[in-house]
Enzyme design. Structure first.
Site, PDB file in Angstrom:
ATOM      1  N   PRO A  59     -14.511   3.638  -4.404  1.00 35.27           N
ATOM      2  CA  PRO A  59     -14.457   4.165  -5.767  1.00 35.27           C
ATOM      3  C   PRO A  59     -13.220   5.006  -6.084  1.00 35.27           C
ATOM      4  O   PRO A  59     -12.926   5.230  -7.248  1.00 35.27           O
ATOM      5  CB  PRO A  59     -15.723   5.039  -5.834  1.00 35.27           C
ATOM      6  CG  PRO A  59     -15.914   5.520  -4.431  1.00 35.27           C
ATOM      7  CD  PRO A  59     -15.443   4.385  -3.548  1.00 35.27           C
ATOM      8  N   GLN A  60     -12.492   5.480  -5.074  1.00 35.20           N
ATOM      9  CA  GLN A  60     -11.389   6.402  -5.328  1.00 35.20           C
ATOM     10  C   GLN A  60     -10.281   5.768  -6.181  1.00 35.20           C
ATOM     11  O   GLN A  60      -9.630   6.450  -6.969  1.00 35.20           O
ATOM     12  CB  GLN A  60     -10.777   6.897  -4.008  1.00 35.20           C
ATOM     13  CG  GLN A  60     -11.625   7.907  -3.263  1.00 35.20           C
ATOM     14  CD  GLN A  60     -12.805   7.271  -2.554  1.00 35.20           C
ATOM     15  OE1 GLN A  60     -12.713   6.127  -2.108  1.00 35.20           O
ATOM     16  NE2 GLN A  60     -13.910   7.988  -2.451  1.00 35.20           N
ATOM     17  N   SER A  91      -8.941  -3.477  -2.863  1.00 35.10           N
ATOM     18  CA  SER A  91      -8.662  -2.353  -1.973  1.00 35.10           C
ATOM     19  C   SER A  91      -8.805  -2.750  -0.507  1.00 35.10           C
ATOM     20  O   SER A  91      -9.477  -3.733  -0.183  1.00 35.10           O
ATOM     21  CB  SER A  91      -9.612  -1.189  -2.270  1.00 35.10           C
ATOM     22  OG  SER A  91      -9.416  -0.689  -3.578  1.00 35.10           O
ATOM     23  N   CYS A  95      -1.844   5.382  -1.404  1.00 36.30           N
ATOM     24  CA  CYS A  95      -1.501   5.081  -0.014  1.00 36.30           C
ATOM     25  C   CYS A  95      -1.469   3.580   0.253  1.00 36.30           C
ATOM     26  O   CYS A  95      -0.804   3.127   1.180  1.00 36.30           O
ATOM     27  CB  CYS A  95      -2.496   5.751   0.932  1.00 36.30           C
ATOM     28  SG  CYS A  95      -4.220   5.328   0.620  1.00 36.30           S
ATOM     29  N   ASN A  96      -2.176   2.797  -0.558  1.00 37.32           N
ATOM     30  CA  ASN A  96      -2.250   1.360  -0.317  1.00 37.32           C
ATOM     31  C   ASN A  96      -1.426   0.510  -1.276  1.00 37.32           C
ATOM     32  O   ASN A  96      -1.285  -0.693  -1.069  1.00 37.32           O
ATOM     33  CB  ASN A  96      -3.702   0.888  -0.384  1.00 37.32           C
ATOM     34  CG  ASN A  96      -4.443   1.132   0.915  1.00 37.32           C
ATOM     35  OD1 ASN A  96      -3.851   1.069   1.985  1.00 37.32           O
ATOM     36  ND2 ASN A  96      -5.716   1.446   0.828  1.00 37.32           N
ATOM     37  N   ARG A  97      -0.905   1.101  -2.337  1.00 36.52           N
ATOM     38  CA  ARG A  97      -0.171   0.275  -3.316  1.00 36.52           C
ATOM     39  C   ARG A  97       0.748   1.115  -4.191  1.00 36.52           C
ATOM     40  O   ARG A  97       0.471   2.284  -4.475  1.00 36.52           O
ATOM     41  CB  ARG A  97      -1.158  -0.495  -4.189  1.00 36.52           C
ATOM     42  CG  ARG A  97      -1.995   0.373  -5.122  1.00 36.52           C
ATOM     43  CD  ARG A  97      -3.039  -0.433  -5.892  1.00 36.52           C
ATOM     44  NE  ARG A  97      -4.034  -0.975  -4.989  1.00 36.52           N
ATOM     45  CZ  ARG A  97      -4.201  -2.293  -4.768  1.00 36.52           C
ATOM     46  NH1 ARG A  97      -3.446  -3.171  -5.403  1.00 36.52           N
ATOM     47  NH2 ARG A  97      -5.127  -2.715  -3.936  1.00 36.52           N
ATOM     48  N   GLY A 103      -6.209  16.928  -1.044  1.00 28.03           N
ATOM     49  CA  GLY A 103      -6.584  15.974  -2.076  1.00 28.03           C
ATOM     50  C   GLY A 103      -7.985  15.433  -1.876  1.00 28.03           C
ATOM     51  O   GLY A 103      -8.733  15.876  -0.985  1.00 28.03           O
TER      52      GLY A 103
END
Length: 416
Positions: free
Chosen positions: A115-116, A109, A51-53, A191
């Site tokens: 940690p995900q 992050s 979702c972020n990269r 998820g």
């Protein structure tokens, strides 16, 4: 000479409206890896999409690795270079090494130290391994990143306080509803992020949780852990009006919630407010939903303030983590420096074995033709000695610079 190259589109430079356009669908990753590895100069590759990269990790033997990766990204997503070039970040060799370690440790992050991302990076690695798009250098790079992340987790407190995207999503919900325990929450997806949201909500005392997913069985797995209701994605439109809070994180390529659906839900709710958080990329909720009265729509980018409010305790640990990364980088670079020697030894061994096989074939042929065994053995020994030492001695006589430049071919395949 091959180089380690990384191309990144991430939350620090690109808004969600851009990130969703260059996101890779999970079911297309294998074919995209094959497509990328088939480009001339690309020796190995891994694709990470969260979702972020969206990031491409590659080993490239070409003069223009940045151009190769940038053009691939644009072509794959049918987007012009002018639209994305300003959002691209490129890393090469040492900076690439530091970047992948920062990513693996959660230092790059949105939520510092979460940690995900390490699990997501491991999934990307295993996908590339299954697709056979790794080589020795990229394999070693990822193993190095994983071991560095483990060391950072062990030697620092970077992940000690409960700050994650899921945690921040729940914290943001509390800003809208003072008492979460009285609210009905609809979680869309099945998820890790949705499971973490369910965990945090349960800890906050929320009793009415509905988990909706395309595959009902996956929704049931999460629901059973938190005494929640599970439904299929086809059913959620009939219960969406019950939800005070909606948190969505699916892998859908198009929105699963449209403006019309929420308009209908608001009428049934008699315009009782709804809080909606879309933490998916591409987005699950049409942006136009945010235009409706009585709807508070947030995307993953809106979590930044919540994150900053909860991140201070990790800043000191970040400095310690970066010191570990620097030391680990030195270890990896030492391995890189001896890699050409390993390749030279392999080349040497391969060519010597070829010389041996050729000489042995001649010797057996002579024996089968009735040649004197003593003479055949003597000739075999002389051939092996002369052919193996011929080019080696030739290179020894050269200057060190000249010898180094030609050493990879120091034991050529010599014709009989």
């Amino acid at each position: 000479m091959s180089r380690i190259a990384i191309l990144s589109v991430n939350h620090a430079q690109a808004p969600v409206s851009v990130r969703e356009r260059v996101a890779f669908a999970p079911n297309h990753l294998s074919s995209e890896l094959q497509k990328l590895s088939g480009i001339p100069g690309v020796q190995a590759c891994v694709i990470l999409s969260t979702c972020n990269r969206s990031e491409i990790y590659a080993v490239i033997d070409a003069d223009n690795p940045q151009e190769i990766l940038s053009q691939y990204l644009a072509d794959t997503h049918e987007i012009s270079r002018q639209e994305i070039d300003s959002y691209l970040v490129y890393f090469e060799d040492n900076t690439a090494l530091e970047h992948i370690c920062n990513v693996a440790c959660g230092l790059d992050s949105l939520v510092l130290g979460e940690p995900q991302i390490l699990g997501q990076l491991k999934d990307a690695y295993h996908m590339a391994k299954h697709a056979k798009t790794l080589d020795k250098k990229l394999e070693k790079l990822f193993q190095h990143a994983f071991s560095t992340a483990k060391k950072v987790r062990t030697d620092t407190q970077i992940g000690s306080s409960p700050v994650s995207i899921a945690y921040c999503a729940v914290k943001l919900s509390e800003k809208i509803f003072t008492d979460l325990s009285e609210q009905t929450v609809l979680l869309i997806g099945a998820g890790e992020m949705i499971e973490l949201c369910a965990q945090h909500l349960s800890q906050k005392g929320v009793k009415n949780i509905i988990v909706a997913n395309r595959t009902l069985e996956n929704a049931q797995k999460i629901a059973s852990l938190y005494n929640a209701q599970s439904i299929s994605l086809k059913q959620f439109s009939s219960v969406i009006h019950q939800a005070d809070i909606i948190i969505s994180s699916t892998a859908a390529s198009v929105p699963v919630i449209g403006k019309g659906l929420i308009e209908s839900a608001l009428k049934l709710r008699k315009h009782k407010p709804m809080f909606m958080l879309d933490i998916a990329v591409p987005r699950d909720i049409e942006p136009e939903v945010g235009q409706l009265d009585d709807v508070y729509l947030y995307t993953i980018d809106d979590l930044e303030q919540v994150v900053s409010d909860n991140i201070d305790s990790r800043e000191k640990e970040k400095v310690l983590a970066q010191e570990i990364i620097i030391k680990q980088t030195q270890v990896f670079n030492k391995w890189l420096s001896v890699l050409p020697n390993e390749q030279l030894i392999q080349s040497y061994r391969s060519n010597v074995n070829k010389i041996k096989e050729d000489a042995l074939t001649d010797a057996i042929k002579s024996l089968n033709n009735g040649g004197d065994s003593e003479q055949v053995i003597k000739k075999l020994a002389d051939q092996l000695t002369n052919k193996i030492l011929h080019t080696t001695f030739k290179n020894i006589k050269q200057t060190p610079h000249e010898g180094l430049s030609q050493c990879e071919g120091c034991i050529p395949n010599i014709k009989k």
